[in-house]
Design a protein around this motif. Sequence first.
Motif, PDB file in Angstrom:
ATOM      1  N   LYS A  26       3.380   2.571 -12.986  1.00 15.45           N
ATOM      2  CA  LYS A  26       3.828   2.251 -14.349  1.00 15.45           C
ATOM      3  C   LYS A  26       3.496   0.809 -14.728  1.00 15.45           C
ATOM      4  N   GLY A  27       2.706   0.147 -13.873  1.00 20.98           N
ATOM      5  CA  GLY A  27       2.241  -1.193 -14.222  1.00 20.98           C
ATOM      6  C   GLY A  27       3.143  -2.326 -13.759  1.00 20.98           C
ATOM      7  N   VAL A  28       4.111  -2.016 -12.894  1.00 16.94           N
ATOM      8  CA  VAL A  28       5.000  -3.060 -12.377  1.00 16.94           C
ATOM      9  C   VAL A  28       4.406  -3.598 -11.068  1.00 16.94           C
ATOM     10  N   ASP A  29       4.346  -4.899 -10.915  1.00 16.04           N
ATOM     11  CA  ASP A  29       3.924  -5.495  -9.650  1.00 16.04           C
ATOM     12  C   ASP A  29       5.073  -5.409  -8.646  1.00 16.04           C
ATOM     13  N   VAL A  30       4.732  -5.362  -7.354  1.00 18.70           N
ATOM     14  CA  VAL A  30       5.764  -5.077  -6.349  1.00 18.70           C
ATOM     15  C   VAL A  30       5.691  -6.041  -5.171  1.00 18.70           C
ATOM     16  N   ILE A  31       6.857  -6.562  -4.823  1.00 18.65           N
ATOM     17  CA  ILE A  31       7.011  -7.246  -3.533  1.00 18.65           C
ATOM     18  C   ILE A  31       7.906  -6.344  -2.700  1.00 18.65           C
ATOM     19  N   LEU A  32       7.392  -5.911  -1.556  1.00 18.36           N
ATOM     20  CA  LEU A  32       8.224  -5.039  -0.739  1.00 18.36           C
ATOM     21  C   LEU A  32       8.539  -5.728   0.570  1.00 18.36           C
ATOM     22  N   THR A  33       9.671  -5.340   1.158  1.00 19.18           N
ATOM     23  CA  THR A  33       9.997  -5.886   2.470  1.00 19.18           C
ATOM     24  C   THR A  33       9.942  -4.772   3.505  1.00 19.18           C
ATOM     25  N   PHE A  34       9.723  -5.192   4.734  1.00 21.40           N
ATOM     26  CA  PHE A  34       9.766  -4.269   5.868  1.00 21.40           C
ATOM     27  C   PHE A  34      10.593  -4.935   6.953  1.00 21.40           C
ATOM     28  N   HIS A  35      11.051  -4.146   7.911  1.00 17.91           N
ATOM     29  CA  HIS A  35      11.807  -4.717   9.024  1.00 17.91           C
ATOM     30  C   HIS A  35      10.882  -4.932  10.213  1.00 17.91           C
ATOM     31  N   SER A  36      10.332  -3.824  10.743  1.00 18.89           N
ATOM     32  CA  SER A  36       9.474  -3.950  11.924  1.00 18.89           C
ATOM     33  C   SER A  36       8.067  -3.396  11.700  1.00 18.89           C
ATOM     34  N   ARG A  37       7.884  -2.574  10.696  1.00 17.83           N
ATOM     35  CA  ARG A  37       6.609  -1.870  10.546  1.00 17.83           C
ATOM     36  C   ARG A  37       5.659  -2.588   9.586  1.00 17.83           C
ATOM     37  N   ALA A  38       5.101  -3.676  10.071  1.00 20.10           N
ATOM     38  CA  ALA A  38       4.218  -4.501   9.240  1.00 20.10           C
ATOM     39  C   ALA A  38       2.993  -3.710   8.777  1.00 20.10           C
ATOM     40  N   ALA A  39       2.438  -2.891   9.674  1.00 18.06           N
ATOM     41  CA  ALA A  39       1.214  -2.160   9.314  1.00 18.06           C
ATOM     42  C   ALA A  39       1.484  -1.168   8.191  1.00 18.06           C
ATOM     43  N   ASP A  40       2.635  -0.483   8.266  1.00 17.81           N
ATOM     44  CA  ASP A  40       2.994   0.458   7.201  1.00 17.81           C
ATOM     45  C   ASP A  40       3.143  -0.282   5.873  1.00 17.81           C
ATOM     46  N   ALA A  41       3.766  -1.466   5.935  1.00 15.17           N
ATOM     47  CA  ALA A  41       3.961  -2.253   4.711  1.00 15.17           C
ATOM     48  C   ALA A  41       2.606  -2.671   4.127  1.00 15.17           C
ATOM     49  N   ARG A  42       1.697  -3.089   5.013  1.00 15.02           N
ATOM     50  CA  ARG A  42       0.363  -3.503   4.534  1.00 15.02           C
ATOM     51  C   ARG A  42      -0.354  -2.326   3.880  1.00 15.02           C
ATOM     52  N   ALA A  43      -0.151  -1.118   4.439  1.00 14.14           N
ATOM     53  CA  ALA A  43      -0.801   0.071   3.869  1.00 14.14           C
ATOM     54  C   ALA A  43      -0.266   0.351   2.457  1.00 14.14           C
ATOM     55  N   VAL A  44       1.034   0.148   2.247  1.00 15.49           N
ATOM     56  CA  VAL A  44       1.601   0.370   0.911  1.00 15.49           C
ATOM     57  C   VAL A  44       1.039  -0.662  -0.065  1.00 15.49           C
ATOM     58  N   VAL A  45       0.945  -1.911   0.399  1.00 15.21           N
ATOM     59  CA  VAL A  45       0.379  -2.969  -0.457  1.00 15.21           C
ATOM     60  C   VAL A  45      -1.054  -2.601  -0.860  1.00 15.21           C
ATOM     61  N   ALA A  46      -1.838  -2.127   0.127  1.00 19.39           N
ATOM     62  CA  ALA A  46      -3.239  -1.774  -0.164  1.00 19.39           C
ATOM     63  C   ALA A  46      -3.306  -0.629  -1.170  1.00 19.39           C
ATOM     64  N   GLU A  47      -2.409   0.359  -0.996  1.00 20.74           N
ATOM     65  CA  GLU A  47      -2.409   1.512  -1.918  1.00 20.74           C
ATOM     66  C   GLU A  47      -2.064   1.074  -3.342  1.00 20.74           C
ATOM     67  N   ILE A  48      -1.105   0.166  -3.449  1.00 17.88           N
ATOM     68  CA  ILE A  48      -0.720  -0.327  -4.781  1.00 17.88           C
ATOM     69  C   ILE A  48      -1.896  -1.075  -5.420  1.00 17.88           C
ATOM     70  N   GLU A  49      -2.546  -1.901  -4.594  1.00 17.49           N
ATOM     71  CA  GLU A  49      -3.671  -2.682  -5.135  1.00 17.49           C
ATOM     72  C   GLU A  49      -4.802  -1.781  -5.599  1.00 17.49           C
ATOM     73  N   GLN A  50      -4.984  -0.662  -4.859  1.00 16.90           N
ATOM     74  CA  GLN A  50      -6.024   0.299  -5.296  1.00 16.90           C
ATOM     75  C   GLN A  50      -5.740   0.836  -6.688  1.00 16.90           C
ATOM     76  N   HIS A  51      -4.458   0.917  -7.026  1.00 17.57           N
ATOM     77  CA  HIS A  51      -4.082   1.425  -8.346  1.00 17.57           C
ATOM     78  C   HIS A  51      -4.073   0.331  -9.416  1.00 17.57           C
ATOM     79  N   GLY A  52      -4.456  -0.863  -9.002  1.00 14.51           N
ATOM     80  CA  GLY A  52      -4.639  -1.926  -9.997  1.00 14.51           C
ATOM     81  C   GLY A  52      -3.439  -2.817 -10.231  1.00 14.51           C
ATOM     82  N   ALA A  53      -2.321  -2.563  -9.538  1.00 14.24           N
ATOM     83  CA  ALA A  53      -1.182  -3.476  -9.662  1.00 14.24           C
ATOM     84  C   ALA A  53      -1.267  -4.504  -8.533  1.00 14.24           C
TER      85      ALA A  53
END
Length: 252
Positions: A26-53
Motif C-alpha cells: 500500500k506504499g508504506v515504508d517499513v522498519i521491521l525488527t527481528f529477535h534471532s532470525r536476521a536472515a529471515d528479516a533480510r529476506a522480508v526487507v528484500a521482498e519489500i524493496e522488490q515491490h518498490g517500497a
Amino acid sequence: MKQKIALITGGSRGLGRNTALQLASKGVDVILTFHSRAADARAVVAEIEQHGARAAALQLDTGDSAGFAAFAEQLRELLQSHWQRYQFDYLVNNAGIGIHTPFAETSEAQFDQLMNIHFKGVFFLTQRLLPLIADGGRIVNLSSGLARFSLPGYSAYAAMKGAIEVLSRYMARELGPRGIAVNVVAPGAIETDFGDGLVRDNKEVNDFIASQTALGRVGLPDDIGGVIAALLSEENRWINAQRIEASGGMFL
Ligand code: NDP
C-alpha cells in the motif's frame, strides 16, 4: 502526502512479516525488527524493496527493556540516515512467543518470560518510542482471541493479552491529544511458527479449531496482515480504542 513509515516488531516471520508486506504493497515504508532470525528479516526487507517500497531491519529483544534506550537511538539514526526523518508514523507491537502449559504447571520463569515479552515490553517500548512517533500517528497492539474465550494451557499468555487490551484503551486516552489512535487486533488461531507451529502442524488441533470457527477453517497470515494494514489506512482514521477480533468467528 508525506511518506508513511511503519515500525513492526517481530517482522521476520508470521503475522509481522505479512503485515510488513501488506503495508508495503500500500506504499508504506517499513522498519521491521527481528529477535534471532536476521536472515529471515533480510529476506522480508528484500521482498519489500522488490515491490518498490523502502525497508530496513533492526535487531530487538522486546523481552529486555534494558535494551530499549539503545534501540531507540539506533532507530533514530536509521530514520535519519535512510529517510532524513526524525519520526515514524505507525507502530505495530506484534512480536511474541507462545508457551502452552496448564495453569497448575506454569512456572515463574515461564510467566516472567511471557510477561516481559507480551506486556512489559509493549508498555515500555512504546513509552520509549513516544518521541519518535509522529503526531497523528497510529499504534496497533496485537492481542489474541484467547483474551475473549478460553482454551486450557494459555492462562498466563492470555492474561497478558487481556492486559494489552486494557493498556491500549489507556494509551488511546493519553495519546489522543497528540492525534495518535491506538487499536487492538486480536487474531484467532493462525497457521504460523507460533507455539512451535502447533495450529499449523497438528492436524487434530487444526481440525478442532476449524470446527469451532464460523468460516470453517483455521486462519492464515494473509487473513491478519490486511486487517492491520487497513486499520492503519487513512480511511480508518476515526477508529480508536477498539478491539478488532479477526478470527473467522471462533467460539461464537
Ligand atoms: P511467529 O512465531 O510466527 O513470529 C514471531 C515473531 O516475533 C518473529 O518475528 C520473532 O523474531 C519475534 N520475536 C519472538 N520473540 C521475540 C523477542 N523476545 N523479542 C523480539 N522479537 C521476538 O508468531 P506469530 O506471527 O504467529 O505471532 C505474532 C503475534 O500475534 C504475537 O504477539 C502473538 O501472540 C499474536 N497472535 C498469534 C496467533 C497465532 O495463532 N499465530 C493468534 C493470536 C495472536 P525471530 O524471527 O527473530 O525469532
